[in-house]
Structures are given as C-alpha cells and as structure tokens.
Motif scaffolding. Structure first.
Motif, PDB file in Angstrom:
ATOM      1  N   LEU A   1       8.856  -7.166  -2.575  1.00 13.10           N
ATOM      2  CA  LEU A   1       9.217  -7.977  -3.739  1.00 13.10           C
ATOM      3  C   LEU A   1       9.551  -7.098  -4.950  1.00 13.10           C
ATOM      4  CD1 LEU A   1       9.509 -10.781  -5.036  1.00 13.10           C
ATOM      5  CD2 LEU A   1       7.039 -10.737  -5.493  1.00 13.10           C
ATOM      6  N   PHE A   2       8.731  -6.065  -5.160  1.00 18.89           N
ATOM      7  CA  PHE A   2       8.920  -5.207  -6.332  1.00 18.89           C
ATOM      8  C   PHE A   2       9.577  -3.868  -6.003  1.00 18.89           C
ATOM      9  CE2 PHE A   2       5.283  -8.021  -7.272  1.00 18.89           C
ATOM     10  CZ  PHE A   2       5.814  -8.680  -8.371  1.00 18.89           C
ATOM     11  N   LYS A   3       9.915  -3.661  -4.708  1.00 17.39           N
ATOM     12  CA  LYS A   3      10.705  -2.510  -4.264  1.00 17.39           C
ATOM     13  C   LYS A   3      10.053  -1.162  -4.574  1.00 17.39           C
ATOM     14  CE  LYS A   3      13.758  -5.570  -3.111  1.00 17.39           C
ATOM     15  NZ  LYS A   3      13.849  -6.029  -1.707  1.00 17.39           N
ATOM     16  N   GLY A  42      -0.740  -8.014  -1.769  1.00 21.14           N
ATOM     17  CA  GLY A  42      -0.368  -7.022  -2.776  1.00 21.14           C
ATOM     18  C   GLY A  42       0.462  -5.887  -2.198  1.00 21.14           C
ATOM     19  N   LEU A  43       0.064  -5.415  -1.022  1.00 21.33           N
ATOM     20  CA  LEU A  43       0.794  -4.337  -0.348  1.00 21.33           C
ATOM     21  C   LEU A  43       2.231  -4.751  -0.042  1.00 21.33           C
ATOM     22  CD1 LEU A  43       0.742  -1.581   1.266  1.00 21.33           C
ATOM     23  CD2 LEU A  43       0.065  -2.962   3.253  1.00 21.33           C
ATOM     24  N   VAL A  51       0.452   0.621  -1.687  1.00 25.17           N
ATOM     25  CA  VAL A  51      -0.965   0.673  -1.316  1.00 25.17           C
ATOM     26  C   VAL A  51      -1.832   0.599  -2.563  1.00 25.17           C
ATOM     27  CG1 VAL A  51      -2.783   2.098  -0.312  1.00 25.17           C
ATOM     28  CG2 VAL A  51      -0.575   1.913   0.849  1.00 25.17           C
ATOM     29  N   ALA A  52      -1.444   1.325  -3.621  1.00 25.68           N
ATOM     30  CA  ALA A  52      -2.215   1.286  -4.870  1.00 25.68           C
ATOM     31  C   ALA A  52      -2.205  -0.115  -5.476  1.00 25.68           C
ATOM     32  CB  ALA A  52      -1.649   2.300  -5.865  1.00 25.68           C
ATOM     33  N   VAL A  53      -1.065  -0.799  -5.399  1.00 24.74           N
ATOM     34  CA  VAL A  53      -0.992  -2.186  -5.880  1.00 24.74           C
ATOM     35  C   VAL A  53      -1.901  -3.075  -5.034  1.00 24.74           C
ATOM     36  CG1 VAL A  53       0.516  -4.194  -6.141  1.00 24.74           C
ATOM     37  CG2 VAL A  53       1.325  -1.929  -6.818  1.00 24.74           C
ATOM     38  N   ARG A  55       5.792  -7.819 -14.653  1.00 26.89           N
ATOM     39  CA  ARG A  55       5.925  -8.746 -13.528  1.00 26.89           C
ATOM     40  C   ARG A  55       4.898  -8.428 -12.449  1.00 26.89           C
ATOM     41  NH1 ARG A  55      10.371  -7.720 -10.911  1.00 26.89           N
ATOM     42  NH2 ARG A  55      10.426  -9.675  -9.732  1.00 26.89           N
ATOM     43  N   ILE A  56       4.788  -7.186 -12.090  1.00 28.79           N
ATOM     44  CA  ILE A  56       3.848  -6.812 -11.034  1.00 28.79           C
ATOM     45  C   ILE A  56       2.407  -6.909 -11.523  1.00 28.79           C
ATOM     46  CG2 ILE A  56       3.862  -4.309 -11.493  1.00 28.79           C
ATOM     47  CD1 ILE A  56       3.936  -3.925  -8.439  1.00 28.79           C
ATOM     48  N   ILE A  57       2.171  -6.637 -12.803  1.00 32.95           N
ATOM     49  CA  ILE A  57       0.818  -6.744 -13.362  1.00 32.95           C
ATOM     50  C   ILE A  57       0.333  -8.194 -13.305  1.00 32.95           C
ATOM     51  CG2 ILE A  57      -0.515  -6.612 -15.515  1.00 32.95           C
ATOM     52  CD1 ILE A  57       1.267  -4.100 -16.178  1.00 32.95           C
ATOM     53  N   PHE A  58       1.179  -9.130 -13.714  1.00 27.68           N
ATOM     54  CA  PHE A  58       0.756 -10.534 -13.687  1.00 27.68           C
ATOM     55  C   PHE A  58       0.680 -11.068 -12.259  1.00 27.68           C
ATOM     56  CE2 PHE A  58       1.844 -10.390 -18.230  1.00 27.68           C
ATOM     57  CZ  PHE A  58       0.686 -10.975 -18.739  1.00 27.68           C
ATOM     58  N   PHE A  59       1.433 -10.463 -11.350  1.00 23.12           N
ATOM     59  CA  PHE A  59       1.274 -10.809  -9.941  1.00 23.12           C
ATOM     60  C   PHE A  59      -0.124 -10.400  -9.470  1.00 23.12           C
ATOM     61  CE2 PHE A  59       1.419  -9.843  -5.431  1.00 23.12           C
ATOM     62  CZ  PHE A  59       2.032 -10.961  -4.895  1.00 23.12           C
ATOM     63  N   VAL A  60      -0.549  -9.196  -9.809  1.00 24.85           N
ATOM     64  CA  VAL A  60      -1.903  -8.734  -9.453  1.00 24.85           C
ATOM     65  C   VAL A  60      -2.949  -9.671 -10.054  1.00 24.85           C
ATOM     66  CG1 VAL A  60      -3.601  -6.883  -9.778  1.00 24.85           C
ATOM     67  CG2 VAL A  60      -1.244  -6.321  -9.145  1.00 24.85           C
TER      68      VAL A  60
END
Length: 311
Positions: A87-89, A80-81, A96-98, A228-233
């Motif tokens: 990946l998500f720039k 995630g980090l 860190v929060a992701v 995009r980042i939410i579904f990655f998580v």
C-alpha cells in the motif's frame, strides 16, 4: 463518564508532566535517559520478576486468553507488514519495522497502569500472563522477519538466525526478569525477608517513574511527514487489534477479568520499543517515533471508548 476520566486521566497526566518538564527544560535529556534506564533495565524487570514469581501459572496461562490477544497481535503485524510493502510501497525491511509498530502494544506502562486504575491491583493476573510472553514473542517475530528480509536483500544465508534471535532475547532485561520469575515460581524458591521488602520498594517505583519518563521520551518524537502511514498504524493498534481480541475473547467465553485485561492491553498505543526496534535496524524511524507519540495521544480518547464498552 467521570469515573472513566478518573481512571484514565491520572495516567496521562503523569505522562504529560514528564512531557512538560522536558519541554520546559526542567528535566534534562540526560535525566530522561537515566530515568528510562532505571525503569527499563531495573525497576520494571524487577516488577515482572515479582509478578511472575507469585503468579498462579496454572490458572493464568490458559490458551484462550493468550490466543485472543496474540492472534490479534499477529494479525496486526501481518496487516502492517503487507500494507507497508504493497500500500505504501516501502521496501521489505521498512515494512517489517512498520509491522512491528502495529505488533508491539504498550502492555506495560499503559496496559498495566490503566487496568490497575480501572479494576484494582487484584485484576492484573491476566495482564501479567500477557506481559510475560510479550517481549519474547514480539521481538522473536520482529527480529526473525527483519533478518529474513535482510538476508533476502543481501543474498546471504539465514542459517545463523535462530542463534541470533536467542541471543537477542537473552540480552533483554525484561525477558531476563520474566525468566528468573518463572524459575523461582516453578522451583518454589523464596527470598530473605529484607531482600523481598527491598524488592517491593523498587517495584512500587516502576510504573510512576516509567510513565513520567515516557512523557520525556515522547517530547523528542516530533511528528514529521509520513502521516498516511502513521495514521494507518494508529488505526491498526487502537482499533483493529482490540476488535480482534474482543471477537476472539467473546468466542472463547473468557471470564470478565481476563476479557477486560486482554482488550485493554490490545487497545494500547505502540510502546517505545517500537522505536527502539526501528532505531536498532535504522528502518522507518520517523514512522515509528511519530506513531508512538500520536497513537499515545489518541489513546486518551480511544481507551475511554473501550473502557465504556467493557462489561
């Protein structure tokens, strides 16, 4: 299939009841906040105290179980980090929060409840062993990484980092409950009968009240952008973490109860603490809030799959 639905649906119906009551304004925001304070600051710490106090630590805390779960947690945080940054720039602090969203599985409200529904209260020893280290480990990793990122961004020294992490741990009610339970366990301390009975009454309210309150909290977390980042998580927490835990648990030949507890806990959606952490630092709050909501909804289906695969 019906048996699996009988296990999973009551948990999510209770969450849904809290969601619907808040949505229809039958349960106010202040009532949700009060219920969550009661469960997070009192009832659940007491549940953890009671569990760790009576736990057979020598039997429950064995390396294979903890490595199987926490290697998956660490790998999920790292993925995630790095994905957040490259990946998500996002900047390092957002990343860190992701990573923390990918790290902090809902081991208490969902993991305990579903394991108990599936295998009975006697199957929770491995869950409690994982939970005992969960908040200290996750907050230790998250706070340390965030403070390093902040120090790097601000050009300041990180010398105060160990003391700050320790203070944060000792101000967490869940950690306090775990530590007190460990002290009572190691010293073989007891409580007067009426006090223990009152404690048991409080403990019985913890999970049902917390699940209802969780529904109210989730109503606030409206999905909004960053999908995009939410579904990655969601993919990391609901698929990658339990896959790693399953693989390591098989390699270590964990007993069936330990294996089930580890995989089910690893397969849980991010806990509300993922948003608490993001809000504490003011970083990636929308990602954290929406990830908690969407992953919790998706876990109704993914948990059914993992339960159907377990021996």
């Amino acid at each position: 299939m019906q048996a699996l639905l009988d296990i999973i649906l009551p948990v999510f119906l209770l969450i849904g009841a809290g969601y619907a009551a808040t949505w229809r304004r039958l349960f106010s925001d202040s009532a949700v906040d009060g219920l969550m304070v009661f469960t997070q600051q009192f009832a659940i710490p007491c549940l953890l105290f009671r569990a760790i106090w009576t736990l057979d630590i020598g039997e429950s805390f064995h390396p294979a179980l903890l490595i199987s779960f926490y290697a998956g947690s660490t790998a999920s945080f790292t993925v995630g980090l790095l994905a957040g940054r490259y990946l998500f720039k996002r900047d390092w602090q957002d990343s860190v929060a992701v990573g923390f969203c990918c790290l902090f599985a809902n081991s208490l409200l969902l993991g305990l409840a579903i394991t108990e529904r599936a295998y009975g209260a006697g199957a929770l020893e491995a869950n409690y062993a994982i939970v005992a280290l969960h908040s200290p480990f996750c907050y230790g990793v998250g706070i340390t990484a965030m403070e390093i990122a902040r120090a790097r961004a601000n050009g300041t020294s990180a010398k105060a980092l160990p003391g700050m992490v320790t203070r944060a741990m000792l101000h967490n009610a869940l950690v306090i409950g775990i530590l007190l339970g460990a002290v009572f366990n190691f010293l073989s301390l007891g409580l007067p009968g009426p006090v223990e009975d009152a404690l048991d009454m409080l403990v019985r309210t913890a999970l049902p009240a917390a699940l209802f309150g969780l529904g109210g909290v989730l109503f606030r977390y409206r999905p909004d952008g960053d999908f995009r980042i939410i579904f990655f998580v969601c993919a990391v927490t609901l698929v990658l973490h339990p896959t790693i835990t399953w693989t390591l648990g098989t390699a270590f030949d964990l007993s069936a109860p330990d294996f089930r507890s580890a995989v089910i806990t690893a397969a849980m959606a991010p806990g509300v603490n993922a948003y608490v952490f993001a809000n504490m630092y003011g970083r990636a709050k929308r990602v954290a809030a929406s990830s908690v909501l969407i992953a919790t909804a998706l876990s109704l289906g993914t948990t059914w799959v993992w339960l159907s695969l377990l021996p």
